[in-house]
Design an enzyme around this catalytic site. Structure first.
Site, PDB file in Angstrom:
ATOM      1  N   SER A 199      27.804  20.687 -21.439  1.00 53.77           N
ATOM      2  CA  SER A 199      27.632  20.993 -20.022  1.00 53.77           C
ATOM      3  C   SER A 199      28.716  21.954 -19.543  1.00 53.77           C
ATOM      4  CB  SER A 199      27.603  19.694 -19.211  1.00 53.77           C
ATOM      5  OG  SER A 199      26.510  18.900 -19.585  1.00 53.77           O
TER       6      SER A 199
ATOM      7  N   LYS B 206      21.729  16.620   7.839  1.00 54.32           N
ATOM      8  CA  LYS B 206      23.153  16.305   7.893  1.00 54.32           C
ATOM      9  C   LYS B 206      23.496  15.032   7.127  1.00 54.32           C
ATOM     10  CE  LYS B 206      27.310  17.249   9.038  1.00 54.32           C
ATOM     11  NZ  LYS B 206      27.968  18.375   8.371  1.00 54.32           N
TER      12      LYS B 206
END
Length: 308
Positions: free
Chosen positions: A127, A179
């Site tokens: 990764s 949000k």
């Protein structure tokens, strides 16, 4: 009494760490020698989960590779005329996207200074570990290194059923519909899922392009192996993800050859300062959850190593 015992443990750790630090010297590592006139090969290690900020070793989660510390060392390599090449020893399962990008940009600065970069893969270079490796001039892995895992992941907890069982509720006041995205106390909306998938896809495309450019591969060929799978060093060699098989000493010799250093190259291992007080004691009393996460909302996820 417990407080006195705890204090005694801290003092003991401090004293032992100082003794080890002074006994080993500032830069313990392979082939540590004095500087020579024809230059040396720098050795910088990336050990543990890649995170933004400082690194070190914690008592809770082991080694942490902080991008700020590593970037500082890489910039030192780029600026020091006595250092002719870099061996980056990568032994990490991955981590933060931003931190991995910062390290890869610092590697480019080393190369821009005319110094070859050779990656030596350890137990794992997956990764984020492969992200920072892909642009090197040469990648050397051991036959059983785990590498690859080219991909990006984002995860959120859904605790709605748990909250329902214990009678836990939250009231949320927000300025916009996104949000409180990832709020574990409610189901995620379809619009939120689309938005988050777009974030992951955007970063994934950057990763694929980085590998394609670094390894001189077509995008189509990268996509064939960029599905999150890990590969042994042997398989990675077949797929073109690494250049050859070998150990750290072999990587040093290759770096010396690329830099035009005659004979067995001198190695200077660079390491960050302030490890004891900045990392060990600084993290000793810090809750693990506040610093052990692999870097924000989404990450180049750490992968488990085998044969540990």
């Amino acid at each position: 009494m417990k407080r006195w015992i705890a204090a005694g443990v801290v003092i003991t750790i401090t004293v032992l760490s100082l003794v080890v630090a002074f006994w080993q010297g500032p830069n313990p590592g392979i082939g540590r020698q004095t500087r020579v006139s024809d230059g040396a090969v720098a050795l910088v290690r990336v050990e543990g989960t890649i995170v933004s900020g400082g690194g070190g070793t914690s008592l809770f989660s082991g080694a942490v590779a902080g991008s700020e510390d590593i970037v500082e060392l890489l910039d030192e390599v780029a600026e020091d005329p006595s250092l002719k090449a870099l061996v980056l020893r990568v032994n990490t399962p991955g981590g933060s996207v931003v931190a991995s990008w910062e390290i890869s940009e610092a590697i480019k600065r080393v190369q821009a200074a005319g110094k070859p970069v050779v990656v030596s893969m350890g137990e794992s270079a997956t990764s984020g570990g492969y992200w920072i490796s892909a642009g090197a001039d040469r990648i050397i892995a051991s036959p059983d290194t785990l590498t690859g895992s080219i991909g990006v992941i984002m995860q959120f907890q859904n605790l709605t059923e748990v909250y329902a069982k214990i009678g836990y509720k939250t009231d949320t006041f927000k300025s916009g519909p996104y949000k409180d995205i990832g709020n574990p106390g409610r189901e995620m909306t379809e619009a939120e899922r689309v938005f988050l998938q777009e974030l992951v896809d955007e970063t994934y495309e950057v990763f694929v392009q980085l590998v394609a450019e670094g390894r001189d591969m077509s995008r189509a060929d990268v996509l064939k192996v960029a599905d999150g799978r890990v590969f042994t060093g042997r398989k990675a060699l077949e797929l073109g993800l690494v250049d050859e098989l070998g150990d750290l000493k072999h990587a040093v010799r290759v770096a010396g050859e690329l830099a035009g250093i005659a004979g067995e190259p001198t190695v200077r291992e660079l390491s960050g300062s302030g490890w004891l007080f900045g990392n060990l004691l600084g993290r000793l009393f810090t809750p693990p959850s506040s610093w052990a996460a692999p870097g924000g909302l989404y990450a180049l996820e750490p992968e488990p190593a085998i044969l540990h």
